[in-house]
Enzyme design. Sequence first.
Site, PDB file in Angstrom:
ATOM      1  N   LYS A  22       0.945  -1.055   0.027  1.00 18.03           N
ATOM      2  CA  LYS A  22      -0.103   0.106   0.111  1.00 18.03           C
ATOM      3  C   LYS A  22       0.919   1.411   0.029  1.00 18.03           C
ATOM      4  CE  LYS A  22      -1.897   1.412   4.243  1.00 18.03           C
ATOM      5  NZ  LYS A  22      -1.379   2.675   4.511  1.00 18.03           N
ATOM      6  N   ASN A  23       1.891   1.200   0.928  1.00 10.38           N
ATOM      7  CA  ASN A  23       2.675   2.634   1.158  1.00 10.38           C
ATOM      8  C   ASN A  23       3.667   2.873  -0.214  1.00 10.38           C
ATOM      9  OD1 ASN A  23       1.338   2.909   3.393  1.00 10.38           O
ATOM     10  ND2 ASN A  23       3.076   2.690   4.940  1.00 10.38           N
ATOM     11  N   ARG A 100      -4.932  10.339   4.632  1.00 12.10           N
ATOM     12  CA  ARG A 100      -3.989  11.330   4.856  1.00 12.10           C
ATOM     13  C   ARG A 100      -3.004  11.503   3.633  1.00 12.10           C
ATOM     14  NH1 ARG A 100      -2.187  13.846   8.940  1.00 12.10           N
ATOM     15  NH2 ARG A 100      -0.071  13.395   8.261  1.00 12.10           N
ATOM     16  N   PRO A 130       2.136  16.043  11.499  1.00 12.63           N
ATOM     17  CA  PRO A 130       2.213  17.622  10.512  1.00 12.63           C
ATOM     18  C   PRO A 130       2.868  17.123   9.338  1.00 12.63           C
ATOM     19  CG  PRO A 130       4.099  17.385  12.332  1.00 12.63           C
ATOM     20  CD  PRO A 130       3.214  16.194  12.565  1.00 12.63           C
ATOM     21  N   ASP A 132       4.634  19.809   8.009  1.00 15.69           N
ATOM     22  CA  ASP A 132       5.657  21.230   7.902  1.00 15.69           C
ATOM     23  C   ASP A 132       6.888  20.880   7.152  1.00 15.69           C
ATOM     24  OD1 ASP A 132       6.186  19.338  10.325  1.00 15.69           O
ATOM     25  OD2 ASP A 132       7.621  20.784  10.573  1.00 15.69           O
ATOM     26  N   ILE A 336       8.782   6.747  16.642  1.00 16.52           N
ATOM     27  CA  ILE A 336       8.556   7.483  15.687  1.00 16.52           C
ATOM     28  C   ILE A 336       7.092   8.221  15.953  1.00 16.52           C
ATOM     29  CG2 ILE A 336       7.669   7.496  12.939  1.00 16.52           C
ATOM     30  CD1 ILE A 336      10.771   6.444  13.630  1.00 16.52           C
TER      31      ILE A 336
HETATM   32  C1  UD1 Z   1       4.567   6.558   6.470  1.00 15.74           C
HETATM   33  C2  UD1 Z   1       3.644   5.418   6.473  1.00 15.74           C
HETATM   34  C3  UD1 Z   1       3.318   5.098   7.946  1.00 15.74           C
HETATM   35  C4  UD1 Z   1       4.408   4.783   8.569  1.00 15.74           C
HETATM   36  C5  UD1 Z   1       5.415   6.111   8.746  1.00 15.74           C
HETATM   37  C6  UD1 Z   1       6.680   5.712   9.482  1.00 15.74           C
HETATM   38  C7  UD1 Z   1       2.699   5.965   4.472  1.00 15.74           C
HETATM   39  C8  UD1 Z   1       1.350   6.016   3.676  1.00 15.74           C
HETATM   40  N1  UD1 Z   1       2.512   5.758   5.809  1.00 15.74           N
HETATM   41  O1  UD1 Z   1       3.906   7.643   6.891  1.00 15.74           O
HETATM   42  O2  UD1 Z   1       2.367   3.877   7.745  1.00 15.74           O
HETATM   43  O3  UD1 Z   1       4.006   4.659  10.028  1.00 15.74           O
HETATM   44  O4  UD1 Z   1       5.904   6.433   7.287  1.00 15.74           O
HETATM   45  O5  UD1 Z   1       7.512   4.762   8.839  1.00 15.74           O
HETATM   46  O6  UD1 Z   1       3.582   5.499   3.424  1.00 15.74           O
HETATM   47  N2  UD1 Z   1       7.023  14.512  10.487  1.00 15.74           N
HETATM   48  C9  UD1 Z   1       7.091  15.781  10.877  1.00 15.74           C
HETATM   49  N3  UD1 Z   1       6.739  16.823   9.931  1.00 15.74           N
HETATM   50  C10 UD1 Z   1       6.444  16.348   8.586  1.00 15.74           C
HETATM   51  C11 UD1 Z   1       6.232  14.954   8.357  1.00 15.74           C
HETATM   52  C12 UD1 Z   1       6.657  14.092   9.254  1.00 15.74           C
HETATM   53  O7  UD1 Z   1       7.465  16.162  12.053  1.00 15.74           O
HETATM   54  O8  UD1 Z   1       6.214  17.001   7.829  1.00 15.74           O
HETATM   55  C13 UD1 Z   1       7.306  13.523  11.605  1.00 15.74           C
HETATM   56  C14 UD1 Z   1       5.905  12.739  11.938  1.00 15.74           C
HETATM   57  O9  UD1 Z   1       5.073  13.242  13.069  1.00 15.74           O
HETATM   58  C15 UD1 Z   1       6.449  11.303  12.560  1.00 15.74           C
HETATM   59  C16 UD1 Z   1       8.015  11.140  11.540  1.00 15.74           C
HETATM   60  O10 UD1 Z   1       8.077  12.569  11.037  1.00 15.74           O
HETATM   61  O11 UD1 Z   1       7.028  11.500  13.920  1.00 15.74           O
HETATM   62  C17 UD1 Z   1       7.960  10.149  10.409  1.00 15.74           C
HETATM   63  O12 UD1 Z   1       6.681  10.482   9.563  1.00 15.74           O
HETATM   64  P1  UD1 Z   1       6.435  10.247   8.159  1.00 15.74           P
HETATM   65  O13 UD1 Z   1       7.632   9.255   7.895  1.00 15.74           O
HETATM   66  O14 UD1 Z   1       6.662  11.463   7.301  1.00 15.74           O
HETATM   67  O15 UD1 Z   1       5.279   9.364   7.994  1.00 15.74           O
HETATM   68  P2  UD1 Z   1       4.359   9.088   6.764  1.00 15.74           P
HETATM   69  O16 UD1 Z   1       5.069   9.411   5.800  1.00 15.74           O
HETATM   70  O17 UD1 Z   1       3.280   9.958   7.374  1.00 15.74           O
END
Ligand code: UD1
Length: 430
Positions: A22-23, A100, A130, A132, A336
């Site tokens: 999926k991801n 999301r 977030p 950001d 995470i």
């Molecule tokens: C993706 C996966 C999810 C998985 C996660 C971590 C998809 C659709 N989802 O989520 O299943 O649990 O990776 O392996 O692929 N963060 C920020 N700011 C941002 C973006 C992220 O602070 O702009 C933080 C998040 O809050 C989190 C960490 O970075 O603590 C990792 O997030 P991220 O790797 O971005 O997760 P997703 O891509 O949303």
Amino acid sequence: MDKIKIIGGNTLHGKICISGAKNAALPLICASLLTDEPVIIKNVPLLSDITFLNGLLKYLGMDISEKQEIFVQHQSTKYTYQANQITNLVAPYDFVRKMRASYYVLGPLLARFKHVEFSLPGGCAIGARPIDIHLSSLEQMGAKIEIKNGYVIADAPNGLTGAHIIFSKASVGATCNILMAATLASGITKIENAAKEPEIANLIDLLNAMGAKIEGKNTSVLTIEGVEKLHNAEISVISDRIEAGSYAIAAAITHGKIELVNACADFLQQPIRVLEKMGVDVSVDDNSIIVDAVNKTIVGEDIYTDYYPGFPTDLQAQFMALMTVAEGASLVTESIWENRFMHVPELCRMGANINIHGHASAIVRGVKKLSGAPVMATDLRASFALVLAGLAAEGETIVNRVYHLDRGYEKLEEKLKAVGADIERIKESD
Ligand code: UD1
């Protein structure tokens, strides 16, 4: 709402074919927005997240056609996406709140059409989530970004320009988004502290096949030389490492033996190491992983979730289900997401002994048996952890809110039934 009923206690034996990830599929599909030519994506899993994303893309004007085909021993869908008539550059709240990962349209739409409006997704059960890093990186590439009425409004009237970007966290979503945006930016973009998940390598393979110039695959430094135009290409979605890991635990928790066909052991090095330390035999073939827990004593082990290639947060809940019936204690540390122990009270209702310390650590002390109960979870992976607990428990478990499972586990009951589980879906109207 549908429910899943499980009568626990059966030992699982046989083969399970692992679906496309999926991801990986979600960003691959959105990459098709970067060109007006057709992009073919094979081995797409049949999941509600994919249906939601297709709905959003159709709303934007994407032409989508699909065909069923056999991909490595299982039925899957091949989609053709063609973005030659995009008429809408707004991703509305109604789509984004359901999924999301719709944020993957941000980078491609802004890069190709110079404007995008995107409803801010808000938090979800596992944390604030977030975006950001996505937004500040696009700003570094010259985008003007405004937040208004719950929407991100981004403009780059002269197109995006390459930039040297250092991520504060190795975000998977931001890496995919900025990679896609940078393919059509003028000049060179360098991303440091990029995520290294296998799903990102899958995306880089597609983008390069479309004519992008990306270097640094599988490393934390990615260099993208922008090009004028991308073109048609074809890619297969990689196999789902989280689904494979989840079914590996189904074998372990029922003291059974399952061959995971079309699973990639390379993507699962940490989880396999932990399973082995817990007393499970894992052997690896070219295209499959055999998980054997017959007559094995399962013992506790500690895990610490981390960015890839660390232990995946998306397997934390499932491993915790196994730890509840292991001999001795296990320490789980979640690094995470700030709120990813929502399955703990539900597992405790089934007789597990788990203590949470702060919001990042939990100690699991193994018990002899779990007992079935009606349970519910607030996210996808936690829901699967409850299915696993139900498979091992005495008596009947009813897992509510099945829509979480439908987001990420293709043909779940069918796959588990085929290896001997007593599991059925109770339809809302039944
Ligand atoms: C993706 C996966 C999810 C998985 C996660 C971590 C998809 C659709 N989802 O989520 O299943 O649990 O990776 O392996 O692929 N963060 C920020 N700011 C941002 C973006 C992220 O602070 O702009 C933080 C998040 O809050 C989190 C960490 O970075 O603590 C990792 O997030 P991220 O790797 O971005 O997760 P997703 O891509 O949303």
